[in-house]
Scaffold this motif. Structure first.
Motif, PDB file in Angstrom:
ATOM      1  N   ILE A  53     -45.492  37.062  23.980  1.00 27.09           N
ATOM      2  CA  ILE A  53     -45.006  36.290  25.121  1.00 27.09           C
ATOM      3  C   ILE A  53     -43.490  36.166  25.065  1.00 27.09           C
ATOM      4  CG2 ILE A  53     -45.003  33.987  26.175  1.00 27.09           C
ATOM      5  CD1 ILE A  53     -47.999  33.828  25.376  1.00 27.09           C
ATOM      6  N   GLY A  54     -42.952  35.908  23.869  1.00 25.46           N
ATOM      7  CA  GLY A  54     -41.492  35.846  23.717  1.00 25.46           C
ATOM      8  C   GLY A  54     -40.828  37.164  24.064  1.00 25.46           C
ATOM      9  N   PHE A  55     -41.440  38.273  23.632  1.00 26.24           N
ATOM     10  CA  PHE A  55     -40.899  39.593  23.958  1.00 26.24           C
ATOM     11  C   PHE A  55     -40.911  39.814  25.468  1.00 26.24           C
ATOM     12  CE2 PHE A  55     -41.582  44.065  24.961  1.00 26.24           C
ATOM     13  CZ  PHE A  55     -40.486  44.651  24.334  1.00 26.24           C
ATOM     14  N   GLY A  56     -42.009  39.475  26.116  1.00 26.62           N
ATOM     15  CA  GLY A  56     -42.118  39.682  27.558  1.00 26.62           C
ATOM     16  C   GLY A  56     -41.100  38.871  28.341  1.00 26.62           C
ATOM     17  N   GLY A  58     -38.253  37.558  27.192  1.00 26.49           N
ATOM     18  CA  GLY A  58     -36.907  38.031  26.853  1.00 26.49           C
ATOM     19  C   GLY A  58     -36.566  39.340  27.528  1.00 26.49           C
ATOM     20  N   TYR A  59     -37.489  40.280  27.512  1.00 27.74           N
ATOM     21  CA  TYR A  59     -37.254  41.581  28.149  1.00 27.74           C
ATOM     22  C   TYR A  59     -37.088  41.423  29.660  1.00 27.74           C
ATOM     23  CZ  TYR A  59     -37.700  46.519  29.264  1.00 27.74           C
ATOM     24  OH  TYR A  59     -37.472  47.785  29.724  1.00 27.74           O
ATOM     25  N   GLY A  60     -37.926  40.562  30.236  1.00 30.54           N
ATOM     26  CA  GLY A  60     -37.815  40.317  31.674  1.00 30.54           C
ATOM     27  C   GLY A  60     -36.483  39.710  32.059  1.00 30.54           C
ATOM     28  N   LEU A  61     -36.021  38.720  31.309  1.00 30.57           N
ATOM     29  CA  LEU A  61     -34.724  38.095  31.615  1.00 30.57           C
ATOM     30  C   LEU A  61     -33.575  39.064  31.385  1.00 30.57           C
ATOM     31  CD1 LEU A  61     -35.228  34.482  30.207  1.00 30.57           C
ATOM     32  CD2 LEU A  61     -35.073  35.184  32.596  1.00 30.57           C
ATOM     33  N   ASP A  62     -33.663  39.866  30.324  1.00 28.64           N
ATOM     34  CA  ASP A  62     -32.610  40.852  30.062  1.00 28.64           C
ATOM     35  C   ASP A  62     -32.562  41.901  31.168  1.00 28.64           C
ATOM     36  OD1 ASP A  62     -31.371  39.874  27.794  1.00 28.64           O
ATOM     37  OD2 ASP A  62     -32.731  40.893  26.414  1.00 28.64           O
ATOM     38  N   SER A  63     -33.709  42.311  31.650  1.00 27.25           N
ATOM     39  CA  SER A  63     -33.736  43.283  32.747  1.00 27.25           C
ATOM     40  C   SER A  63     -33.162  42.669  34.024  1.00 27.25           C
ATOM     41  CB  SER A  63     -35.155  43.753  33.011  1.00 27.25           C
ATOM     42  OG  SER A  63     -35.659  44.443  31.901  1.00 27.25           O
ATOM     43  N   LEU A  64     -33.450  41.410  34.237  1.00 30.40           N
ATOM     44  CA  LEU A  64     -32.986  40.728  35.438  1.00 30.40           C
ATOM     45  C   LEU A  64     -31.473  40.524  35.424  1.00 30.40           C
ATOM     46  CD1 LEU A  64     -33.977  39.269  38.043  1.00 30.40           C
ATOM     47  CD2 LEU A  64     -34.080  37.187  36.677  1.00 30.40           C
ATOM     48  N   PHE A  65     -30.947  40.097  34.268  1.00 26.58           N
ATOM     49  CA  PHE A  65     -29.514  39.786  34.182  1.00 26.58           C
ATOM     50  C   PHE A  65     -28.675  40.934  33.635  1.00 26.58           C
ATOM     51  CE2 PHE A  65     -31.323  35.375  33.688  1.00 26.58           C
ATOM     52  CZ  PHE A  65     -31.021  34.983  34.966  1.00 26.58           C
ATOM     53  N   PHE A  71     -31.320  37.983  25.418  1.00 28.03           N
ATOM     54  CA  PHE A  71     -32.517  37.167  25.660  1.00 28.03           C
ATOM     55  C   PHE A  71     -33.739  37.696  24.905  1.00 28.03           C
ATOM     56  CE2 PHE A  71     -30.125  36.003  29.572  1.00 28.03           C
ATOM     57  CZ  PHE A  71     -30.044  34.646  29.329  1.00 28.03           C
ATOM     58  N   LEU A  72     -33.771  39.012  24.700  1.00 31.94           N
ATOM     59  CA  LEU A  72     -34.888  39.618  23.970  1.00 31.94           C
ATOM     60  C   LEU A  72     -34.967  39.049  22.556  1.00 31.94           C
ATOM     61  CD1 LEU A  72     -37.122  41.781  24.086  1.00 31.94           C
ATOM     62  CD2 LEU A  72     -35.459  43.371  23.132  1.00 31.94           C
ATOM     63  N   VAL A  73     -33.855  39.045  21.847  1.00 29.16           N
ATOM     64  CA  VAL A  73     -33.824  38.523  20.475  1.00 29.16           C
ATOM     65  C   VAL A  73     -34.098  37.025  20.468  1.00 29.16           C
ATOM     66  CG1 VAL A  73     -32.335  38.141  18.457  1.00 29.16           C
ATOM     67  CG2 VAL A  73     -32.294  40.343  19.638  1.00 29.16           C
ATOM     68  N   LEU A  74     -33.485  36.316  21.388  1.00 25.41           N
ATOM     69  CA  LEU A  74     -33.654  34.861  21.448  1.00 25.41           C
ATOM     70  C   LEU A  74     -35.112  34.473  21.683  1.00 25.41           C
ATOM     71  CD1 LEU A  74     -32.327  32.036  21.560  1.00 25.41           C
ATOM     72  CD2 LEU A  74     -32.158  32.369  24.035  1.00 25.41           C
ATOM     73  N   PHE A  75     -35.763  35.097  22.644  1.00 24.64           N
ATOM     74  CA  PHE A  75     -37.129  34.711  22.970  1.00 24.64           C
ATOM     75  C   PHE A  75     -38.146  35.251  21.965  1.00 24.64           C
ATOM     76  CE2 PHE A  75     -35.287  33.340  26.909  1.00 24.64           C
ATOM     77  CZ  PHE A  75     -36.055  32.241  27.239  1.00 24.64           C
ATOM     78  N   ILE A  76     -37.848  36.355  21.287  1.00 26.63           N
ATOM     79  CA  ILE A  76     -38.729  36.795  20.203  1.00 26.63           C
ATOM     80  C   ILE A  76     -38.701  35.765  19.073  1.00 26.63           C
ATOM     81  CG2 ILE A  76     -38.947  38.484  18.330  1.00 26.63           C
ATOM     82  CD1 ILE A  76     -38.408  40.675  20.347  1.00 26.63           C
TER      83      ILE A  76
END
Length: 117
Positions: A53-56, A58-65, A71-76
């Motif tokens: 869930i953290g990966f998803g 983070g990846y979504g926010l990184d793709s958006l921004f 965000f990927l590292v932070l949310f993982i």
């Protein structure tokens, strides 16, 4: 000692013996709700779910921004922490359940001992 008195004492003794045999009979393994392996798998799934869930997110926010690793590292890391907290909560729940079962078993064993005294 009279014959009816002897029969009553014999019946009481037989009842105590039957109660003691019933208390000492182990439960069949089918009565146990979960095994240790099932608890372990539950905890592993909780940890992996938190990471996923953290990966998803983070990846979504990184793709958006457009900020790929931030965000990927932070949310993982946040997902890992959430997974660990969930695992600890599950372990505490399992431990409390086992302690309650052990206490209930000890109480029934002691009440059987009290009747014999």
């Amino acid at each position: 000692m009279t014959d009816p008195d002897k029969a009553a004492r014999l019946a009481a003794l037989e009842a105590k013996i039957d109660a003691a045999k019933g208390a000492q009979t182990p439960k069949p393994p089918a009565d146990e709700h979960y095994s240790g392996a099932q608890h372990a798998w539950r905890m592993v799934i909780e940890l992996v779910s938190g990471l996923g869930i953290g990966f998803g997110i983070g990846y979504g926010l990184d793709s958006l921004f457009g900020t790929m690793p931030l965000f990927l590292v932070l949310f993982i890391l946040l997902g890992f922490i959430a997974g660990i907290k969930t695992m600890m909560r599950s372990a505490k729940e399992i431990q409390e359940k086992q302690l309650a079962e052990a206490t209930a078993h000890d109480d029934t064993a002691q009440s059987g001992d009290d009747e014999g005294a």
